[in-house]
Scaffold this motif. Structure first.
Motif, PDB file in Angstrom:
ATOM      1  N   HIS A  51       0.808  -1.213   0.000  1.00  0.00           N
ATOM      2  CA  HIS A  51       0.000   0.000   0.000  1.00  0.00           C
ATOM      3  C   HIS A  51       0.847   1.271   0.000  1.00  0.00           C
ATOM      4  O   HIS A  51       1.923   1.320   0.606  1.00  0.00           O
ATOM      5  N   GLN A  52       0.313   2.301  -0.632  1.00  0.00           N
ATOM      6  CA  GLN A  52       1.006   3.583  -0.711  1.00  0.00           C
ATOM      7  C   GLN A  52       1.063   4.312   0.628  1.00  0.00           C
ATOM      8  O   GLN A  52       1.836   5.245   0.793  1.00  0.00           O
ATOM      9  N   ASP A  53       0.230   3.871   1.591  1.00  0.00           N
ATOM     10  CA  ASP A  53       0.158   4.620   2.846  1.00  0.00           C
ATOM     11  C   ASP A  53       1.388   4.443   3.726  1.00  0.00           C
ATOM     12  O   ASP A  53       1.554   5.160   4.699  1.00  0.00           O
ATOM     13  N   HIS A 145      -4.398   3.942   9.920  1.00  0.00           N
ATOM     14  CA  HIS A 145      -3.294   3.676   8.985  1.00  0.00           C
ATOM     15  C   HIS A 145      -2.812   2.230   9.085  1.00  0.00           C
ATOM     16  O   HIS A 145      -2.428   1.626   8.083  1.00  0.00           O
TER      17      HIS A 145
END
Length: 306
Positions: A51-53, A145
């Motif tokens: 994931h980009q997070d 997150h």
């Protein structure tokens, strides 16, 4: 096994730098697992890898190690797996650190396993144990997150031995990032202030001034992917950022690679860089269509220009 607390003599000018790099990477891999009780849950879907997070900063040592592991050139590894990225470093203002990062999803993830595990980036090694050492593991476990991270759903404890090794790994990481930034940008760290680009960033995010409340905070008002995409499309094409690909490509030249490894061994240079990291750091700012660097104090948080 050799004492995991010892690493190859970094400050010694080794005769065969390639042998020295091999020994350094081997010791780093030993430290990564020594004294650790942590392991990824087999049922984990590897959100941190996909994931980009969760952005993963890397060093040039990571690029050299991955290139060796894959039997590829440093340039080919960089083109396929890395790029420039922005890192907030827990700041809530417009200041961002410019550094190398892994592309997402991680190009080295194969069948939910790391295909370069012995030379994986140190942030991958440190996570999530470093959060325990910093005393922020429980707080991070409550964040949306990390809601899909199985490692946050059970307690994690560091033994005194592992805590000591983690401190050693973090010291190695500080050296790697400082010298990487110095090689790429001629100073460390490399910072950029995006505040002067607020109108353009709001437009890129599909917002208008005033829609985000009285106090505009980039982390809340403008998503990080928007900040980073704008940087890559409009700012990274300018010096000193535009010179990064060429400098990475030059690392395939044995002489240039040897020069970098000698820089990496220079304790005096590292001490100088660390001393300047927060005291009058060099910060790039966009003004009149150009990037200009100014000296700025980062301590206290109410920093100012000189």
């Amino acid at each position: 096994m050799a004492d995991p607390g010892k690493i190859p003599a970094i400050s010694s000018q080794a005769g065969d730098l390639q042998e020295w790099l091999t020994a350094y990477l081997h010791t780093r891999a030993q430290l990564a697992s020594s004294g650790s009780d942590f392991s990824c849950d087999p049922a984990c879907t590897r959100p941190g890898c996909k994931h980009q997070d969760l952005q993963v900063q890397v060093s040039l040592v990571d690029l050299l190690g991955a290139a060796r592991n894959r039997g590829a050139s440093v340039w080919a590894i960089f083109q396929g797996s890395y790029s420039l990225g922005l890192f907030a470093d827990e700041r809530d203002d417009w200041l961002r650190r410019v550094a190398l990062k892994l592309k997402k999803p991680c190009p080295f993830l194969e069948n939910d396993l790391c295909s370069i595990y012995p030379v994986r980036p140190l942030p991958c090694v440190l996570f999530p144990e470093d959060l325990v050492g910093e005393g922020t593991f429980a707080a991070n476990a409550q964040k949306d997150h990390f809601r899909d991270y199985l490692c946050f759903k059970r307690p994690l404890v560091l033994s005194p031995e592992r805590a000591r090794i983690m401190a050693q790994l973090k010291k190695m990481w500080r050296r790697e990032t400082s010298l990487t930034s110095f090689y790429l940008f001629q100073h460390s760290p490399c910072l950029i202030d995006l505040e002067s680009l607020t109108p353009e960033l709001l437009h890129a995010a599909g917002l208008k001034a005033g829609e985000s409340g009285e106090r505009l905070e980039p982390g809340r008002s403008i998503p990080h992917p928007v900040l980073e995409q704008f940087f890559l499309e409009h700012v990274a094409r300018r010096q000193p950022f535009a010179g990064v690909p060429e400098k990475v490509q030059h690392l395939d030249n044995p002489e240039t690679q040897a020069q970098f490894l000698r820089l990496f061994q220079d304790d005096r240079l590292l001490k100088k860089l660390n001393r300047k990291e927060n005291d009058r750091a060099l910060v790039f700012q966009f003004a009149d269509g150009k990037l200009a660097a100014k000296r700025r104090s980062l301590i206290p948080r109410e920093y100012h220009f000189y």
